[in-house]
Scaffold this motif. Structure first.
Motif, PDB file in Angstrom:
ATOM      1  N   ASP A 158      -2.614  14.554  -0.691  1.00 31.61           N
ATOM      2  CA  ASP A 158      -2.496  13.170  -0.225  1.00 31.61           C
ATOM      3  C   ASP A 158      -3.630  12.785   0.720  1.00 31.61           C
ATOM      4  O   ASP A 158      -3.978  11.612   0.854  1.00 31.61           O
ATOM      5  CB  ASP A 158      -1.150  12.965   0.482  1.00 31.61           C
ATOM      6  CG  ASP A 158      -1.088  13.694   1.814  1.00 31.61           C
ATOM      7  OD1 ASP A 158      -0.839  14.911   1.807  1.00 31.61           O
ATOM      8  OD2 ASP A 158      -1.296  13.048   2.861  1.00 31.61           O
TER       9      ASP A 158
ATOM     10  N   TYR B 193       1.091   4.162  -2.802  1.00 29.28           N
ATOM     11  CA  TYR B 193       0.864   5.565  -2.432  1.00 29.28           C
ATOM     12  C   TYR B 193       1.913   6.471  -3.079  1.00 29.28           C
ATOM     13  O   TYR B 193       1.585   7.452  -3.765  1.00 29.28           O
ATOM     14  CB  TYR B 193       0.903   5.676  -0.914  1.00 29.28           C
ATOM     15  CG  TYR B 193       0.911   7.057  -0.319  1.00 29.28           C
ATOM     16  CD1 TYR B 193      -0.223   7.851  -0.302  1.00 29.28           C
ATOM     17  CD2 TYR B 193       2.080   7.568   0.272  1.00 29.28           C
ATOM     18  CE1 TYR B 193      -0.221   9.109   0.278  1.00 29.28           C
ATOM     19  CE2 TYR B 193       2.096   8.821   0.863  1.00 29.28           C
ATOM     20  CZ  TYR B 193       0.954   9.595   0.863  1.00 29.28           C
ATOM     21  OH  TYR B 193       0.960  10.840   1.443  1.00 29.28           O
ATOM     22  N   TYR B 194       3.175   6.120  -2.899  1.00 31.97           N
ATOM     23  CA  TYR B 194       4.235   6.941  -3.482  1.00 31.97           C
ATOM     24  C   TYR B 194       4.335   6.767  -4.993  1.00 31.97           C
ATOM     25  O   TYR B 194       4.741   7.692  -5.712  1.00 31.97           O
ATOM     26  CB  TYR B 194       5.574   6.642  -2.814  1.00 31.97           C
ATOM     27  CG  TYR B 194       5.701   7.267  -1.444  1.00 31.97           C
ATOM     28  CD1 TYR B 194       5.863   8.644  -1.304  1.00 31.97           C
ATOM     29  CD2 TYR B 194       5.628   6.497  -0.287  1.00 31.97           C
ATOM     30  CE1 TYR B 194       5.961   9.235  -0.049  1.00 31.97           C
ATOM     31  CE2 TYR B 194       5.732   7.071   0.973  1.00 31.97           C
ATOM     32  CZ  TYR B 194       5.897   8.445   1.082  1.00 31.97           C
ATOM     33  OH  TYR B 194       5.989   9.031   2.326  1.00 31.97           O
TER      34      TYR B 194
ATOM     35  N   ALA C 257      -8.673   5.592   0.433  1.00 34.40           N
ATOM     36  CA  ALA C 257      -8.092   4.292   0.780  1.00 34.40           C
ATOM     37  C   ALA C 257      -8.734   3.741   2.049  1.00 34.40           C
ATOM     38  O   ALA C 257      -9.123   2.570   2.109  1.00 34.40           O
ATOM     39  CB  ALA C 257      -6.582   4.428   0.962  1.00 34.40           C
TER      40      ALA C 257
ATOM     41  N   ARG D 229       2.991  14.822   3.086  1.00 37.16           N
ATOM     42  CA  ARG D 229       2.817  13.474   2.542  1.00 37.16           C
ATOM     43  C   ARG D 229       3.511  12.392   3.352  1.00 37.16           C
ATOM     44  O   ARG D 229       2.949  11.322   3.588  1.00 37.16           O
ATOM     45  CB  ARG D 229       3.305  13.448   1.089  1.00 37.16           C
ATOM     46  CG  ARG D 229       2.386  14.222   0.166  1.00 37.16           C
ATOM     47  CD  ARG D 229       2.986  14.422  -1.190  1.00 37.16           C
ATOM     48  NE  ARG D 229       1.991  15.000  -2.098  1.00 37.16           N
ATOM     49  CZ  ARG D 229       2.260  15.399  -3.322  1.00 37.16           C
ATOM     50  NH1 ARG D 229       3.489  15.296  -3.783  1.00 37.16           N
ATOM     51  NH2 ARG D 229       1.316  15.905  -4.081  1.00 37.16           N
TER      52      ARG D 229
ATOM     53  N   ILE E 220      -5.514   0.108  -1.884  1.00 36.79           N
ATOM     54  CA  ILE E 220      -4.900   0.541  -3.142  1.00 36.79           C
ATOM     55  C   ILE E 220      -5.976   0.947  -4.155  1.00 36.79           C
ATOM     56  O   ILE E 220      -5.877   1.984  -4.817  1.00 36.79           O
ATOM     57  CB  ILE E 220      -4.007  -0.578  -3.711  1.00 36.79           C
ATOM     58  CG1 ILE E 220      -2.840  -0.847  -2.755  1.00 36.79           C
ATOM     59  CG2 ILE E 220      -3.477  -0.198  -5.092  1.00 36.79           C
ATOM     60  CD1 ILE E 220      -2.006  -2.070  -3.126  1.00 36.79           C
TER      61      ILE E 220
ATOM     62  N   VAL F  35       0.846  -1.205   0.000  1.00 36.94           N
ATOM     63  CA  VAL F  35       0.000   0.000   0.000  1.00 36.94           C
ATOM     64  C   VAL F  35       0.877   1.248   0.000  1.00 36.94           C
ATOM     65  O   VAL F  35       0.626   2.215  -0.725  1.00 36.94           O
ATOM     66  CB  VAL F  35      -0.949   0.000   1.213  1.00 36.94           C
ATOM     67  CG1 VAL F  35      -1.816   1.261   1.207  1.00 36.94           C
ATOM     68  CG2 VAL F  35      -1.833  -1.240   1.209  1.00 36.94           C
ATOM     69  N   GLN F  36       1.944   1.230   0.821  1.00 34.65           N
ATOM     70  CA  GLN F  36       2.855   2.378   0.871  1.00 34.65           C
ATOM     71  C   GLN F  36       3.527   2.586  -0.485  1.00 34.65           C
ATOM     72  O   GLN F  36       3.644   3.722  -0.970  1.00 34.65           O
ATOM     73  CB  GLN F  36       3.919   2.161   1.950  1.00 34.65           C
ATOM     74  CG  GLN F  36       4.905   3.322   2.050  1.00 34.65           C
ATOM     75  CD  GLN F  36       5.961   3.100   3.122  1.00 34.65           C
ATOM     76  OE1 GLN F  36       6.039   2.018   3.705  1.00 34.65           O
ATOM     77  NE2 GLN F  36       6.767   4.113   3.386  1.00 34.65           N
TER      78      GLN F  36
ATOM     79  N   LEU G 213      -6.302  11.015  -1.198  1.00 33.83           N
ATOM     80  CA  LEU G 213      -5.893   9.643  -1.523  1.00 33.83           C
ATOM     81  C   LEU G 213      -6.093   8.719  -0.332  1.00 33.83           C
ATOM     82  O   LEU G 213      -6.663   7.622  -0.455  1.00 33.83           O
ATOM     83  CB  LEU G 213      -4.408   9.619  -1.917  1.00 33.83           C
ATOM     84  CG  LEU G 213      -3.976  10.091  -3.295  1.00 33.83           C
ATOM     85  CD1 LEU G 213      -2.470   9.916  -3.428  1.00 33.83           C
ATOM     86  CD2 LEU G 213      -4.694   9.331  -4.387  1.00 33.83           C
ATOM     87  N   LEU G 214      -5.635   9.157   0.828  1.00 34.04           N
ATOM     88  CA  LEU G 214      -5.693   8.306   2.014  1.00 34.04           C
ATOM     89  C   LEU G 214      -7.114   8.177   2.552  1.00 34.04           C
ATOM     90  O   LEU G 214      -7.481   7.132   3.101  1.00 34.04           O
ATOM     91  CB  LEU G 214      -4.743   8.850   3.082  1.00 34.04           C
ATOM     92  CG  LEU G 214      -3.263   8.832   2.668  1.00 34.04           C
ATOM     93  CD1 LEU G 214      -2.386   9.444   3.757  1.00 34.04           C
ATOM     94  CD2 LEU G 214      -2.792   7.421   2.339  1.00 34.04           C
TER      95      LEU G 214
ATOM     96  N   MET H 202      -7.336   4.365  -3.313  1.00 32.86           N
ATOM     97  CA  MET H 202      -6.501   5.489  -3.750  1.00 32.86           C
ATOM     98  C   MET H 202      -6.695   5.785  -5.234  1.00 32.86           C
ATOM     99  O   MET H 202      -6.770   6.943  -5.650  1.00 32.86           O
ATOM    100  CB  MET H 202      -5.032   5.202  -3.447  1.00 32.86           C
ATOM    101  CG  MET H 202      -4.669   5.359  -1.982  1.00 32.86           C
ATOM    102  SD  MET H 202      -2.890   5.279  -1.666  1.00 32.86           S
ATOM    103  CE  MET H 202      -2.586   3.518  -1.820  1.00 32.86           C
TER     104      MET H 202
ATOM    105  N   TRP I 212       1.602   9.671   5.640  1.00 29.13           N
ATOM    106  CA  TRP I 212       1.709   8.233   5.429  1.00 29.13           C
ATOM    107  C   TRP I 212       2.078   7.511   6.727  1.00 29.13           C
ATOM    108  O   TRP I 212       1.541   6.447   7.018  1.00 29.13           O
ATOM    109  CB  TRP I 212       2.737   7.870   4.353  1.00 29.13           C
ATOM    110  CG  TRP I 212       2.946   6.380   4.418  1.00 29.13           C
ATOM    111  CD1 TRP I 212       3.970   5.704   5.003  1.00 29.13           C
ATOM    112  CD2 TRP I 212       1.998   5.382   4.021  1.00 29.13           C
ATOM    113  NE1 TRP I 212       3.738   4.353   4.985  1.00 29.13           N
ATOM    114  CE2 TRP I 212       2.535   4.131   4.385  1.00 29.13           C
ATOM    115  CE3 TRP I 212       0.757   5.439   3.397  1.00 29.13           C
ATOM    116  CZ2 TRP I 212       1.872   2.927   4.139  1.00 29.13           C
ATOM    117  CZ3 TRP I 212       0.085   4.246   3.146  1.00 29.13           C
ATOM    118  CH2 TRP I 212       0.646   3.005   3.514  1.00 29.13           C
TER     119      TRP I 212
END
Length: 476
Positions: free
Chosen positions: A84, A69-70, A91, A118, A151, A65-66, A87-88, A154, A122
């Motif tokens: 961000d 994200y990036y 998610a 960001r 994922i 997932v990390q 996005l989160l 996001m 995270w």
């Protein structure tokens, strides 16, 4: 403008090798990498060729997932400008939704406070997600499913029809073997109009074995009508589009317009025959080359042009009909090559980044001009590179469009990025596409010059009003 370069465009849906769009073979370099510790996952790697199954698949984890994200922040067209927190949020919502469906919601499944930084966001999000997944289940497949949901969440936050999460390798052909008149590549059912009917049945498929025929109107799927008060019941698509290894029988009530007979059939999903994309060509109207293909796959433009040349050996051609109904897109350079048979020295589409810097994409001037009138047939399943081809025909005044509006699933040129579970990848647009005149095509589509929808009765009785219109435009 920057120096012109040819860029490829990924397909929406099945058909073209996923994520194999682009030039270099290097892994993406992350501007955030220096801020990360040695324990964080490596940058996602750009894929530039057919993917093969990695030797050791791993669970989809917090680490994956990390990485995703990036990967989005570093490689998506407007990633550098994304908030961000959105996005989160998407998610976490996707994870919570999945837990609620499974009956495993937990008291600490609460979104942590985020600041817009960001890396710090995270850290907070990852710690909370880790504790939630640990509390939710001690079964690895369940935790992997929840991580995968994050994922997907996001990607949903991007609202982009070319941004998707998918297997890194092609899955086995599986399903019922039906092609439907309503099947938006974006998954948007808001434009669907009754009735829902079968446009084509795959040979040697479960649907063929059950006796289903093109033109059959679907009145109910597992007892659910496709439309209620003119609103499409989107859930029926879950029954009709089945992926491996699901084998639950699907019960269909269908009406055959050519006979007026209504019957109920049961179709059990199964393996579909492997298909190889190809060009079909024939003479219509005595002197018109009809060319049809359902993908802009590698080499399709040359195959189409050869087919036209072969027909020229049989008759003096008066025009060309390019039938792109049901074409789900593919490689943009193939569209450029085919367009080069009708015009030179011009741009057919612009690929632009989030800062407004654009790469004009030229037609292929190395393609010999045919010097023939052209009509293009389109429908709501003409997507991605097909959208762009249709818009170029209209913008460059190369001929008339006949049929119905295209899908409008043409976000931009896309690349695949393998994730560290070694079984999945992200597909992300690196730029966004605009027409030759600068117009937005994505989500809107391209309207035809002559509206000629295909009805269930047409299909059932072998009629094709769009083709008839095209022939009359070339041979009045």
């Amino acid at each position: 403008m920057r120096t012109t370069k040819r860029i490829l465009l990924a397909a929406v849906g099945a058909g073209v090798t996923a994520g194999v769009v682009g030039a270099s073979v290097t892994a993406s370099a992350s501007p955030h990498l220096a801020a990360r510790t040695a324990a964080t996952p490596a940058s996602c790697a750009k894929q530039t060729g057919p993917a093969t199954t990695p030797p050791e698949p791993a669970p989809t984890s917090i680490s994956t997932v990390q990485q995703a994200y990036y990967c989005i922040i570093d490689n998506y067209d407007s990633g550098a400008k994304l908030d961000d927190r959105e996005l989160l949020q998407y998610a976490f919502n996707a994870v919570v939704t999945e837990m609620v469906k499974r009956g495993i919601d937990k008291p600490d499944a609460v979104m942590p406070a985020l600041t817009g930084d960001r890396d710090k966001d995270w850290t907070a999000f990852g710690a909370r997600l880790s504790s939630v997944l640990t509390a939710a289940s001690d079964k690895e497949p369940v935790r992997s499913a929840l991580a995968a949901a994050a994922i997907k969440g996001m990607l949903a936050a991007l609202h982009d029809n070319h941004a998707r999460y998918q297997p890194a390798v092609a899955t086995r052909p599986w399903g019922l073997g039906l092609t439907l008149n309503q099947d938006d590549p974006r998954g948007d059912t808001s434009r669907y109009t009754a009735p829902l009917f079968i446009k084509a049945v795959t040979a040697k498929s479960p649907a063929a074995a059950a006796g289903l025929k093109p033109g059959d109107i679907i009145q109910a799927v597992n007892g659910v009508p496709p439309f209620s008060n003119d609103t499409f019941n989107a859930g029926v698509m879950g029954y009709l589009h089945v992926s491996y290894p699901k084998k639950d029988p699907v019960h269909l009530r269908v009406l055959r317009p050519s006979t007026g007979r209504t019957r109920t059939v049961t179709v059990t999903p199964g393996t579909l025959p492997a298909s190889t994309p190809q060009v079909s060509a024939k003479l219509v109207g005595g002197s018109i080359a009809q060319i049809r293909f359902d993908q802009f796959y590698p080499g399709v433009a040359r195959e189409a042009l050869k087919a036209i040349t072969d027909l020229q050996a049989k008759a003096k051609l008066t025009g060309v009909i390019i039938d792109l109904r049901g074409n789900r897109g593919g490689i943009g350079a193939e569209a450029a090559t085919l367009l080069g048979a009708f015009v030179h020295n011009t741009t057919y589409v612009n690929f632009c980044d989030a800062d407004g810097k654009c790469d004009p994409q030229p037609v292929d001037d190395n393609t010999p001009l045919l010097h023939l009138p052209m009509v293009t047939l389109t429908d709501g399943n003409c997507a991605s590179a097909c959208d762009l081809f249709a818009m170029a025909v209209k913008d460059l005044k190369l001929g008339k469009l006949v049929g119905t509006r295209t899908a409008g699933a043409s976000s931009g040129p896309s690349y695949g990025y393998l994730l560290n579970d070694n079984t999945s990848m992200l597909v992300l647009p690196s730029q966004h596409a605009y027409g030759a005149d600068g117009e937005i095509i994505d989500t809107i589509g391209v309207p035809p010059d002559h509206q000629r929808p295909l009805t269930a009765t047409d299909v059932s009785t072998g009629k094709d009003p769009a083709m008839e219109q095209a022939v009359s435009l070339i041979n009045p």
